[in-house]
Design a protein around this motif. Structure first.
Motif, PDB file in Angstrom:
ATOM      1  N   VAL A 143      21.922 -16.577 -26.494  1.00  0.00           N
ATOM      2  CA  VAL A 143      21.214 -17.258 -25.414  1.00  0.00           C
ATOM      3  C   VAL A 143      21.527 -16.535 -24.112  1.00  0.00           C
ATOM      4  O   VAL A 143      22.598 -15.948 -23.948  1.00  0.00           O
ATOM      5  CB  VAL A 143      21.639 -18.755 -25.339  1.00  0.00           C
ATOM      6  N   VAL A 144      20.555 -16.555 -23.195  1.00  0.00           N
ATOM      7  CA  VAL A 144      20.709 -15.908 -21.897  1.00  0.00           C
ATOM      8  C   VAL A 144      20.510 -16.956 -20.805  1.00  0.00           C
ATOM      9  O   VAL A 144      19.554 -17.738 -20.855  1.00  0.00           O
ATOM     10  CB  VAL A 144      19.695 -14.760 -21.725  1.00  0.00           C
ATOM     11  N   LEU A 145      21.407 -16.971 -19.821  1.00  0.00           N
ATOM     12  CA  LEU A 145      21.338 -17.908 -18.697  1.00  0.00           C
ATOM     13  C   LEU A 145      20.833 -17.175 -17.461  1.00  0.00           C
ATOM     14  O   LEU A 145      21.357 -16.128 -17.086  1.00  0.00           O
ATOM     15  CB  LEU A 145      22.712 -18.518 -18.413  1.00  0.00           C
ATOM     16  N   MET A 146      19.803 -17.733 -16.820  1.00  0.00           N
ATOM     17  CA  MET A 146      19.212 -17.113 -15.637  1.00  0.00           C
ATOM     18  C   MET A 146      18.767 -18.200 -14.668  1.00  0.00           C
ATOM     19  O   MET A 146      18.597 -19.362 -15.058  1.00  0.00           O
ATOM     20  CB  MET A 146      18.007 -16.233 -16.031  1.00  0.00           C
ATOM     21  N   ASN A 147      18.574 -17.820 -13.414  1.00  0.00           N
ATOM     22  CA  ASN A 147      18.003 -18.752 -12.444  1.00  0.00           C
ATOM     23  C   ASN A 147      16.562 -18.370 -12.107  1.00  0.00           C
ATOM     24  O   ASN A 147      16.055 -18.700 -11.037  1.00  0.00           O
ATOM     25  CB  ASN A 147      18.857 -18.811 -11.174  1.00  0.00           C
ATOM     26  N   ARG A 148      15.946 -17.675 -13.040  1.00  0.00           N
ATOM     27  CA  ARG A 148      14.527 -17.322 -12.917  1.00  0.00           C
ATOM     28  C   ARG A 148      13.945 -17.228 -14.330  1.00  0.00           C
ATOM     29  O   ARG A 148      14.671 -16.941 -15.282  1.00  0.00           O
ATOM     30  CB  ARG A 148      14.359 -15.995 -12.191  1.00  0.00           C
ATOM     31  N   GLU A 149      12.673 -17.483 -14.446  1.00  0.00           N
ATOM     32  CA  GLU A 149      12.032 -17.351 -15.750  1.00  0.00           C
ATOM     33  C   GLU A 149      11.792 -15.878 -16.041  1.00  0.00           C
ATOM     34  O   GLU A 149      11.478 -15.100 -15.135  1.00  0.00           O
ATOM     35  CB  GLU A 149      10.717 -18.114 -15.771  1.00  0.00           C
ATOM     36  N   PRO A 150      11.951 -15.466 -17.307  1.00  0.00           N
ATOM     37  CA  PRO A 150      11.702 -14.058 -17.638  1.00  0.00           C
ATOM     38  C   PRO A 150      10.215 -13.755 -17.545  1.00  0.00           C
ATOM     39  O   PRO A 150       9.379 -14.669 -17.616  1.00  0.00           O
ATOM     40  CB  PRO A 150      12.200 -13.958 -19.085  1.00  0.00           C
ATOM     41  N   PRO A 151       9.852 -12.488 -17.351  1.00  0.00           N
ATOM     42  CA  PRO A 151       8.432 -12.126 -17.315  1.00  0.00           C
ATOM     43  C   PRO A 151       7.739 -12.570 -18.601  1.00  0.00           C
ATOM     44  O   PRO A 151       8.296 -12.440 -19.691  1.00  0.00           O
ATOM     45  CB  PRO A 151       8.453 -10.601 -17.192  1.00  0.00           C
ATOM     46  N   SER A 152       6.546 -13.124 -18.463  1.00  0.00           N
ATOM     47  CA  SER A 152       5.817 -13.584 -19.642  1.00  0.00           C
ATOM     48  C   SER A 152       5.334 -12.384 -20.441  1.00  0.00           C
ATOM     49  O   SER A 152       4.848 -11.397 -19.887  1.00  0.00           O
ATOM     50  CB  SER A 152       4.624 -14.454 -19.229  1.00  0.00           C
TER      51      SER A 152
END
Length: 306
Positions: A143-152
């Motif tokens: 799992v990856v934690l980010m404060n932005r959605e990854p590019p679709s």
């Protein structure tokens, strides 16, 4: 005639390397033997998979389709081996990737249930969005934690889970400003430490300043929350951060929070990969509940009863 997976693996290796001679050396094969294997695969599929341009091999349209399927096939095989090798282990591994600039306080708070378990080993790696998504795609991360959605990307089997939302505040040293000062006056009078322009918080802040018809003084643009916290502590300016980032400084009084909130929220996401054999710890982490366990066979049950 069934597909020969040895031929497919040879094609897969050449396609990723792009050089027949080098791939043959890595596989300890002669170049002619490797060419023969790929030729047999092309005959089986009925399409040329490569075209030669100078000394380089380039995938044809059929080759690109074949490579996509080969990636999925061999990735599934690696996933199966990695999953089944851990079966029966008393200590389970949870491999987590986090954006290098993500708040450490948020990470610890989110991962605390797993960090407290004696039967779980948390392996935490940080990196850029590209590095993390590659790690997820190669099954090196669960799992990856980010404060932005990854590019679709319609071809990428990623799942985005919204896991938290936190309001953002304006914070600074107690001697720099009065917390009761209206935001409009703070924007006019104080220097600001802000996220970089590719950050959604910065976009929302710039929109707020525009609505208030104010052009604030920006003393620093920072993509690292730890650095932003340090600059605020050193009284360089007021920082736009989620309170969790500076919770220790707010508790000790080293930093104070403006009374008026900018009405901006920071979102946090967990990115996973659709997997045939998912790590059950990921489901527990995302839901806060243990994953359902398969029913065990009763000692008295007969095979026909199952």
């Amino acid at each position: 005639m069934p597909l020969n997976y040895h031929h497919l693996r040879y094609f897969w290796a050449v396609a990723h390397d792009g050089n027949l001679t080098r791939t043959a050396q890595h596989l300890n094969l002669s170049q002619s033997a490797l060419s023969t294997q790929i030729k047999q695969l092309e005959e089986r599929l009925g399409h040329a998979l490569f075209e030669r341009r100078g000394r380089q091999l380039h995938l044809t349209e059929a080759g690109r389709i074949t490579l996509d399927h080969a990636d999925a096939i061999f990735s599934a095989g690696q996933e199966l081996v990695a999953t089944l090798q851990e079966t029966g282990n008393t200590r389970q591994a949870l491999r987590i990737g986090a954006l290098a600039t993500l708040s450490r306080n948020f990470q610890i708070g989110f991962l605390r249930p797993m960090l407290a378990r004696m039967d779980v080993e948390v392996i935490l790696r940080s990196g850029s969005p590209t590095e993390l998504m590659e790690g997820l795609g190669t099954l090196n991360l669960d799992v990856v934690l980010m404060n932005r959605e990854p590019p679709s990307d319609s071809l990428a089997p990623y799942e985005t889970h919204h896991i938290a939302e936190q309001p953002v505040s304006i914070v600074g040293s107690p001697g720099r400003f009065e917390p009761s000062t209206p935001i409009r006056d703070l924007l006019r009078e104080q220097p600001f430490i802000l996220p970089t322009t590719d950050n959604s918080l910065r976009t929302a802040f710039d929109a707020m300043a525009s609505r208030l018809s104010v052009r604030p003084q920006i003393v620093a643009e920072v993509d690292d929350m730890a650095m932003m916290r340090l600059l605020a502590r050193e009284n360089i300016g007021l920082a736009l951060v989620a309170p969790i980032v500076v919770q220790d400084e707010l508790s000790s009084g080293r930093l104070v929070e403006a009374d008026e909130h900018p009405q901006i929220k920071e979102n946090f996401f967990a990115i996973t990969l659709k997997r045939r054999f998912p790590n059950k710890l990921v489901q527990e982490l995302l839901t806060g509940h243990p994953a359902p366990q398969p029913k065990s066979r009763s000692a008295n049950a007969s095979p026909d009863a199952l």
